[in-house]
Scaffold this active site. Structure first.
Site, PDB file in Angstrom:
ATOM      1  N   SER B  11      69.262  31.749  33.449  1.00  0.00           N
ATOM      2  CA  SER B  11      68.342  32.730  34.015  1.00  0.00           C
ATOM      3  C   SER B  11      67.444  32.051  35.042  1.00  0.00           C
ATOM      4  O   SER B  11      67.653  30.898  35.402  1.00  0.00           O
ATOM      5  CB  SER B  11      67.528  33.411  32.919  1.00  0.00           C
ATOM      6  N   HIS B  38      70.090  34.301  37.387  1.00  0.00           N
ATOM      7  CA  HIS B  38      69.177  35.400  37.711  1.00  0.00           C
ATOM      8  C   HIS B  38      68.243  34.944  38.814  1.00  0.00           C
ATOM      9  O   HIS B  38      67.722  33.844  38.778  1.00  0.00           O
ATOM     10  CB  HIS B  38      68.323  35.774  36.499  1.00  0.00           C
ATOM     11  N   ASP B 130      70.484  37.674  27.948  1.00  0.00           N
ATOM     12  CA  ASP B 130      71.688  37.924  28.739  1.00  0.00           C
ATOM     13  C   ASP B 130      72.654  36.762  28.481  1.00  0.00           C
ATOM     14  O   ASP B 130      72.227  35.620  28.356  1.00  0.00           O
ATOM     15  CB  ASP B 130      71.319  38.007  30.228  1.00  0.00           C
TER      16      ASP B 130
END
Ligand SMILES: C[S@@+](CC[C@H](N)C(=O)[O-])C[C@H]1O[C@@H](n2cnc3c(N)ncnc32)[C@H](O)[C@@H]1O
Lengths: 373, 187
Positions: B11, B38, B130
């Site tokens: 992330s 991300h 995630d």
């Protein structure tokens, strides 16, 4: 050109096949898909399939239920999915196509699978066969599936630098034309089309422009026709508009009331919204600019190639083609027919006259029957 | 089984972790690497920055691009990145998954579906969940799952969540992951 055109409302409409023949229309939600015009439709899916594909690419396999293949490449299977499930998924797509006329068989397999899985969960079912049964017998289930299949995430002046590039690199050329014809293919709920209308208005080109905005999703088109968008997004759109080189105050273009922004009717006076499916329908006119942003990513390479061929055949000489920010003509077989005008913003220009007869130009060859009578 | 693709997820803030792992791989590493990190919509320079740090060729993924080794393919901001059967990449603008687009789950699940046992999944530092589901799918489809040891992670949540649901075949310190990849790439 004018001999091919009819009229629809106040907008000039290129030769249109409104009838849908044997195709069983699924009206999304409001049941209005029958009401709007439909362009370039080929009535019978089987005929459409036979006619739309260039014979050279069609391996003659009896009973073929899978996809056609470009350059001898066979569609690779999902190695991590049990063979039975793969079969069920293929049969589901085949059933949808044969019964409803919506052809998802050549969509990019991974996102397609993701969406169908989501549908399965939403319906509380465990196999694609069960979903097939439901979709065939309950039109409401088909509507749900269609909605999932046409995710229409969109916005106004999305990618502002693209719209700026349109102003700086495309508009000057358009100025030299007596009239401008634009096709937005896969326009979803129309935000991009209104943005374009605003841009043309500010550049003094709107009066002489005609915008044809199409999507396969009738429900999205209905929303587009209203010109009403959520007020909550106006702040974002205003920033985008300014970054895109907007010259006025964005709020001049809409009236706010009850949490909604109603865009001025003038912005859709020169717009025709119509249903058109890029996977099954044909070319329906000739354009100076085609925008197709974030649609081709959902197609597999064969369907992407077919669609680009369709665009090539629908562009006037030196017409512009605009793709989404991460889409390109790389890895396609039409790359050398276009010149890159702005590589970063994915703006291309046709570098020759549209093909006339000669090579395989499927949509041109067949559209006479379907759309031009 | 020699893997045919390595998928990685991290992330925001994972640039350093990615650099540590990818930077330690030989420039001729024989398996394509596909990575989701991300990041904000505006961060266009990520691939360029990354390329300055590692020897392997790094690029932002294009739709329908063919995977070639050696090479690192990064998900562009604001698009999901998926693997297609047949060795190509695909993008999508479908809704964010777990508030993320690109989403690690989307990449990992498409990898598991497309390549089954030939997938090597690597989940690095991250501040949300995630990637957990996706890594579990990779394992379930017969692939191999490596998770960064949360003790060596800037944000331990993501690796911790994956380990908690039993999605890891191996838990390794950040500095050990590249070595494991090289070993597995030799079959
Ligand atoms: C992500 S939206 C793109 C909207 C807009 N062009 C943009 O970039 O903001 C994709 C649209 O493509 C449409 N679409 C998908 N398959 C299609 C097809 N075969 N023919 C026409 N439209 C299609 C969907 O209904 C959806 O509205």
């Amino acid at each position: 050109m004018s001999s091919r055109s009819g009229t629809y409302g106040r907008v000039e409409l290129p030769a249109v096949a409104v009838a849908v023949g044997e195709r069983r229309e699924v009206a999304l939600a409001s049941g209005s898909s029958g009401a709007g015009p439909r362009v370039g439709a080929v009535a019978d899916p089987d005929v459409a399939e036979a006619a739309d594909r260039p014979p050279a690419e069609e391996p003659d396999v009896p009973g073929r239920i899978s996809r056609t293949v470009v350059s001898g490449e066979s569609p690779a299977p999902f190695a991590g999915v049990p063979p039975l499930e793969r079969l069920e998924m293929e049969l589901l797509l085949e059933a949808i196509y044969r019964h409803y006329g919506y052809d998802f068989r050549q969509y990019a397999p991974s996102s397609l699978r993701r969406r169908l899985k989501k549908r399965l969960e939403a319906e509380g079912l465990s196999t694609f066969s069960a979903l097939q049964d439901r979709v065939l017998h309950e039109p409401a289930a088909m509507e749900g599936l269609l909605r999932d299949m046409s995710v229409n995430v969109t916005g106004m002046f999305r990618d502002p630098t693209f719209f700026r590039a349109l102003r700086e690199k495309v508009v000057p050329m358009l100025r030299t034309y007596p009239s401008v014809r634009i096709w937005h293919a896969g326009c979803a709920s129309g935000e991009e089309v209104y943005a374009m209308a605003i841009l043309l208005e500010e550049e003094g080109l709107y009066e002489r422009s005609r915008l044809y905005a199409t999507d396969m999703n009738a429900e999205a088109l209905d929303r587009a026709r209203t010109g009403i968008f959520p007020i909550a997004r106006m702040r974002e759109y205003t920033t985008n508009y300014q970054q895109a080189g907007g010259t006025r105050s964005f709020s001049e273009y809409y009236t706010a009331s009850y949490g909604a922004a109603l865009f001025h009717a003038r912005l859709r006076e020169n717009v025709l919204f119509a249903q058109h499916n890029l996977a099954t329908d044909t070319s329906f006119s000739e354009f100076n600019v085609i925008l197709c942003r974030n649609v081709l990513i959902y197609f597999d390479r064969n369907l992407k190639a077919r669609t680009l061929r369709l665009f090539g055949d629908s562009l006037s000489s030196f017409g512009f083609l605009c793709l989404g920010r991460r889409e390109s003509l790389r890895f396609t077989n039409v790359e050398d027919e276009f010149e890159e005008i702005d590589p970063k913003e994915r703006i291309y220009r046709r570098n020759s006259l549209p093909r006339q007869g000669g090579g395989p130009a499927p949509s041109r060859a067949t559209s006479g029957r379907g759309a031009r009578g | 089984m020699k893997p045919s693709v390595v998928v990685m997820g991290t992330s925001a803030g994972g640039l350093r972790a990615l650099e540590r792992v990818i930077g330690a791989l030989p420039a001729v590493f024989s398996i394509p690497i596909v990575a989701v990190q991300h990041r904000s919509r505006e961060s266009d320079l990520f691939a360029t920055v990354m390329q300055g740090l590692v020897a392997l060729p790094v690029r932002e993924a294009e739709d329908k691009e063919e995977l070639v080794a050696p090479g690192v393919y990064l998900a562009p901001p604001d698009y999901h990145l998926l693997l297609e059967p047949g060795g190509r990449l695909a993008l999508s603008t479908d809704e964010p998954v777990s508030f993320s687009r690109p989403s690690i789950d989307v990449l990992f699940e498409s990898a598991a579906d497309s390549y089954g046992p030939a997938v090597l999944g690597v989940l690095l530092t991250g501040a949300n969940h995630d990637g957990t589901r996706g890594l579990a799918r990779i394992r379930a489809a017969g692939g191999f799952a490596i998770v960064q040891d949360p003790k060596t992670a800037e944000s331990p949540e993501m690796p911790t969540a994956a380990i908690a649901i039993g999605a890891a075949d191996r838990v390794l310190a950040l500095g050990e992951i590249a070595g494991e990849l090289v070993q597995r790439s030799n079959g």
